[in-house]
Design an enzyme around this catalytic site. Structure first.
Site, mmCIF file in Angstrom:
data_model
loop_
_atom_site.group_PDB
_atom_site.id
_atom_site.type_symbol
_atom_site.label_atom_id
_atom_site.label_comp_id
_atom_site.label_asym_id
_atom_site.label_seq_id
_atom_site.Cartn_x
_atom_site.Cartn_y
_atom_site.Cartn_z
ATOM 1 N N GLY A 131 6.627 3.848 -5.851
ATOM 2 C CA GLY A 131 6.475 2.422 -5.531
ATOM 3 C C GLY A 131 5.110 1.960 -6.007
ATOM 4 O O GLY A 131 4.943 1.531 -7.154
ATOM 5 N N GLU A 359 5.478 -6.712 -5.159
ATOM 6 C CA GLU A 359 4.566 -6.934 -6.294
ATOM 7 C C GLU A 359 3.143 -6.453 -5.984
ATOM 8 O O GLU A 359 2.164 -7.083 -6.370
ATOM 9 C CB GLU A 359 4.602 -8.407 -6.731
ATOM 10 C CG GLU A 359 6.012 -8.792 -7.140
ATOM 11 C CD GLU A 359 6.094 -10.044 -7.969
ATOM 12 O OE1 GLU A 359 5.125 -10.365 -8.660
ATOM 13 O OE2 GLU A 359 7.161 -10.678 -7.937
ATOM 14 N N THR A 361 1.389 -4.052 -2.654
ATOM 15 C CA THR A 361 1.082 -4.266 -1.230
ATOM 16 C C THR A 361 -0.343 -4.818 -1.073
ATOM 17 O O THR A 361 -1.142 -4.781 -2.013
ATOM 18 C CB THR A 361 1.152 -2.920 -0.476
ATOM 19 O OG1 THR A 361 0.179 -2.034 -1.054
ATOM 20 C CG2 THR A 361 2.537 -2.282 -0.583
ATOM 21 N N GLU A 363 -2.636 -3.382 0.433
ATOM 22 C CA GLU A 363 -3.564 -2.262 0.180
ATOM 23 C C GLU A 363 -3.846 -2.151 -1.324
ATOM 24 O O GLU A 363 -4.994 -1.948 -1.744
ATOM 25 C CB GLU A 363 -2.963 -0.948 0.703
ATOM 26 C CG GLU A 363 -2.900 -0.833 2.225
ATOM 27 C CD GLU A 363 -1.761 -1.633 2.845
ATOM 28 O OE1 GLU A 363 -0.892 -2.135 2.109
ATOM 29 O OE2 GLU A 363 -1.753 -1.767 4.091
HETATM 30 C C1 LIG Z 1 12.868 -7.020 -0.638
HETATM 31 C C2 LIG Z 1 12.201 -6.266 -1.744
HETATM 32 C C3 LIG Z 1 12.338 -6.704 -3.051
HETATM 33 C C4 LIG Z 1 11.747 -5.973 -4.109
HETATM 34 N N1 LIG Z 1 11.978 -6.368 -5.415
HETATM 35 C C5 LIG Z 1 11.580 -5.547 -6.417
HETATM 36 C C6 LIG Z 1 11.962 -5.821 -7.777
HETATM 37 O O1 LIG Z 1 12.617 -6.832 -8.068
HETATM 38 N N2 LIG Z 1 11.602 -4.940 -8.753
HETATM 39 C C7 LIG Z 1 10.868 -3.822 -8.464
HETATM 40 O O2 LIG Z 1 10.582 -3.059 -9.396
HETATM 41 N N3 LIG Z 1 10.469 -3.539 -7.188
HETATM 42 C C8 LIG Z 1 10.823 -4.369 -6.172
HETATM 43 N N4 LIG Z 1 10.449 -4.087 -4.868
HETATM 44 C C9 LIG Z 1 9.632 -2.912 -4.606
HETATM 45 C C10 LIG Z 1 8.221 -3.228 -4.119
HETATM 46 O O3 LIG Z 1 7.441 -3.712 -5.181
HETATM 47 C C11 LIG Z 1 7.662 -1.944 -3.476
HETATM 48 O O4 LIG Z 1 8.326 -1.788 -2.229
HETATM 49 C C12 LIG Z 1 6.170 -1.981 -3.285
HETATM 50 O O5 LIG Z 1 5.513 -1.952 -4.530
HETATM 51 C C13 LIG Z 1 5.667 -0.795 -2.435
HETATM 52 O O6 LIG Z 1 6.207 0.416 -2.876
HETATM 53 P P1 LIG Z 1 6.894 1.384 -1.793
HETATM 54 O O7 LIG Z 1 7.833 0.591 -0.980
HETATM 55 O O8 LIG Z 1 7.418 2.568 -2.502
HETATM 56 O O9 LIG Z 1 5.710 1.818 -0.825
HETATM 57 P P2 LIG Z 1 4.668 3.033 -1.067
HETATM 58 O O10 LIG Z 1 4.041 2.931 -2.390
HETATM 59 O O11 LIG Z 1 5.311 4.305 -0.667
HETATM 60 O O12 LIG Z 1 3.556 2.658 0.030
HETATM 61 C C14 LIG Z 1 3.723 2.893 1.427
HETATM 62 C C15 LIG Z 1 2.427 2.457 2.130
HETATM 63 O O13 LIG Z 1 1.328 3.227 1.621
HETATM 64 C C16 LIG Z 1 0.330 2.356 1.094
HETATM 65 N N5 LIG Z 1 -0.307 2.984 -0.073
HETATM 66 C C17 LIG Z 1 0.280 3.477 -1.200
HETATM 67 N N6 LIG Z 1 -0.650 3.943 -2.049
HETATM 68 C C18 LIG Z 1 -1.866 3.740 -1.456
HETATM 69 C C19 LIG Z 1 -3.224 3.999 -1.816
HETATM 70 N N7 LIG Z 1 -3.540 4.528 -2.998
HETATM 71 N N8 LIG Z 1 -4.201 3.651 -0.938
HETATM 72 C C20 LIG Z 1 -3.899 3.087 0.254
HETATM 73 N N9 LIG Z 1 -2.635 2.813 0.665
HETATM 74 C C21 LIG Z 1 -1.636 3.132 -0.182
HETATM 75 C C22 LIG Z 1 1.081 1.090 0.705
HETATM 76 O O14 LIG Z 1 0.222 -0.015 0.625
HETATM 77 C C23 LIG Z 1 2.086 0.988 1.845
HETATM 78 O O15 LIG Z 1 1.456 0.430 2.977
HETATM 79 C C24 LIG Z 1 10.984 -4.827 -3.812
HETATM 80 C C25 LIG Z 1 10.831 -4.405 -2.484
HETATM 81 C C26 LIG Z 1 11.440 -5.088 -1.451
HETATM 82 C C27 LIG Z 1 11.294 -4.577 -0.041
#
Ligand SMILES: Cc1cc2nc3c(=O)[nH]c(=O)nc-3n(C[C@H](O)[C@H](O)[C@H](O)COP(=O)(O)OP(=O)(O)OC[C@H]3O[C@@H](n4cnc5c(N)ncnc54)[C@H](O)[C@@H]3O)c2cc1C
Length: 377
Positions: A131, A359, A361, A363
């Site tokens: 993500g 797009e 988080t 963070e």
């Molecule tokens: C409704 C919805 C629509 C979406 N639409 C799209 C889309 O059209 N296309 C697409 O490609 N994606 C899409 N996404 C994906 C979205 O961009 C990701 O969910 C987002 O980028 C976070 O990735 P993750 O959910 O894997 O969380 P993770 O990356 O696993 O993060 C989990 C937590 O850890 C934190 N974290 C991660 N790395 C670090 C770090 N280095 N330092 C501190 N904290 C950290 C994050 O901020 C978060 O709080 C969508 C998501 C949702 C829920």
């Protein structure tokens, strides 16, 4: 510094505001209950230019600049988060990637049907295992003569199951990404699980499954292995749109709360006369205005061809968190009624929460801002 908008920008904003009030707001609750994107709305959105906001006019789009696009995104957000997010994925991400990296031939082939709303666009970067660390994508693209063969699973893709065209980002080597344009009619491409979400119920969020999905080299977007650089550019602009969308959601919540506070009487007075209620409304309004200014500064930098990565992250971070606070404060102003589906505020509280996640988080925005700060000091 000039705080005025151009007349043409205000004209677009006002036209979209009128369309949203007439065609979207009255139906938003019903669409949310039904839990799917209302496909019959697509031609209506296209008829007022909302499916080709940034596409050049010679390719059948509206040719809007970044600031006008942000004004539009706010109006859409003020009407319905789901419709706004659907269009954000279509315009900012899918079309945005094509505008950033596609060849002239590809733009001429793909952009007009997207701008006309003949088909909806999607953008597939996220995977079950990657993500925030998007460059770790495991979906592979293997060269086979003039073709590329894509295999893998994409996660959380907005419009995934309803788009006719998707920009798929795959690894052509370890941590080296390349983008491809894939039609929904490709036999190796299909939608998987449709996600059940906390909010944004009328926005489709689906898994995408690529199994021996063959495309030609003419469908490759940008240089081999240089896709992550393009992704970052797409996300910089996308973040301006998500910030603006969030401001629209927050604004709608505060408008509802303000109207309610004027009508509702307790202890013989309108709620609006209580200082603690005024504090909530004033604080929310001020924070939304501040968020809008940050977002519009980023858009203005983009329109002037200046660097705007940090400005977009600052705007997205502040605007989305301010909008969440404003939505929650607005719900509180409505008391128990705020918790009911009779008013749009509970839906806004659920919808706006995504804006702090998608797009990049909050963070990740802080990381982008801090890196820039450290590098520049
Ligand atoms: C409704 C919805 C629509 C979406 N639409 C799209 C889309 O059209 N296309 C697409 O490609 N994606 C899409 N996404 C994906 C979205 O961009 C990701 O969910 C987002 O980028 C976070 O990735 P993750 O959910 O894997 O969380 P993770 O990356 O696993 O993060 C989990 C937590 O850890 C934190 N974290 C991660 N790395 C670090 C770090 N280095 N330092 C501190 N904290 C950290 C994050 O901020 C978060 O709080 C969508 C998501 C949702 C829920």
């Amino acid at each position: 510094m000039d705080f005025r908008y151009r007349d043409d920008q205000l004209a677009v904003r006002d036209a979209v505001r009128a369309f949203v009030r007439e065609r979207i707001v009255p139906r938003a609750a019903e669409w949310s209950e039904r839990g799917e994107f209302p496909l019959p709305l697509l031609p209506e959105l296209a008829s007022v230019g909302l499916t080709g906001l940034t596409v050049p006019t010679d390719l059948e789009g509206a040719g809007l600049d970044a600031l006008t696009t942000a004004l539009v995104a706010e109006e859409l957000g003020a009407g319905d988060g789901s419709i706004a997010l659907t269009l954000a994925a279509h315009n900012s991400l899918c079309i945005g990637h094509l505008l950033t990296a596609a060849s002239a031939e590809q733009k001429a082939r793909w952009l007009p049907p997207l701008a006309r709303g003949d088909r909806l666009g999607a953008w597939a970067l996220t995977e079950p295992g990657s993500g925030s660390d998007a460059v770790a994508a495991k979906t592979t693209a293997r060269r086979d003569g003039d073709a590329w063969v894509l295999n893998g699973t994409k996660q959380f893709i907005t419009n995934g199951a309803i788009a006719g065209f998707t920009v798929v980002i795959a690894a052509t080597a370890d941590r080296r990404l390349t983008a491809f344009g894939v039609g929904a009619d490709n036999p190796g491409f299909r939608a998987g699980k449709r996600e059940q979400k906390m909010g944004l119920h009328a926005s489709d969020t689906s898994q995408l499954i690529l199994s021996d999905c063959r495309v030609t080299d003419a469908d490759r977007i940008g240089e081999i292995g240089a896709g992550f650089g393009d992704v970052r550019k797409v996300l910089d602009r996308g973040r301006i749109g998500i910030g603006a969308l969030a401001i629209g959601l927050g604004r709608a919540a505060v408008e509802t709360a303000t109207a309610y506070a004027k009508e509702r009487k307790q202890f013989g007075k309108a709620l609006a006369e209580f200082e603690m209620i005024q504090w909530k409304l004033a604080q929310s309004r001020t924070e939304l205005d501040a968020g809008r200014l940050l977002i519009h500064r980023a858009a203005s930098l983009a329109d002037r061809g200046l660097p705007f990565t940090r400005a977009a992250s600052e705007g997205k971070l502040y605007a989305t968190e301010a909008a969440s606070r404003a939505a929650n404060a607005s719900l509180q102003v409505l008391g128990g009624y705020g918790y009911l589906r009779d008013y749009p505020v509970e839906r806004i509280v659920r919808d706006v929460r995504l804006m702090e996640i998608g797009e990049g988080t909050s963070e990740i925005q802080r990381i982008v801002i801090a890196r820039d700060l450290v590098a520049a000091t």
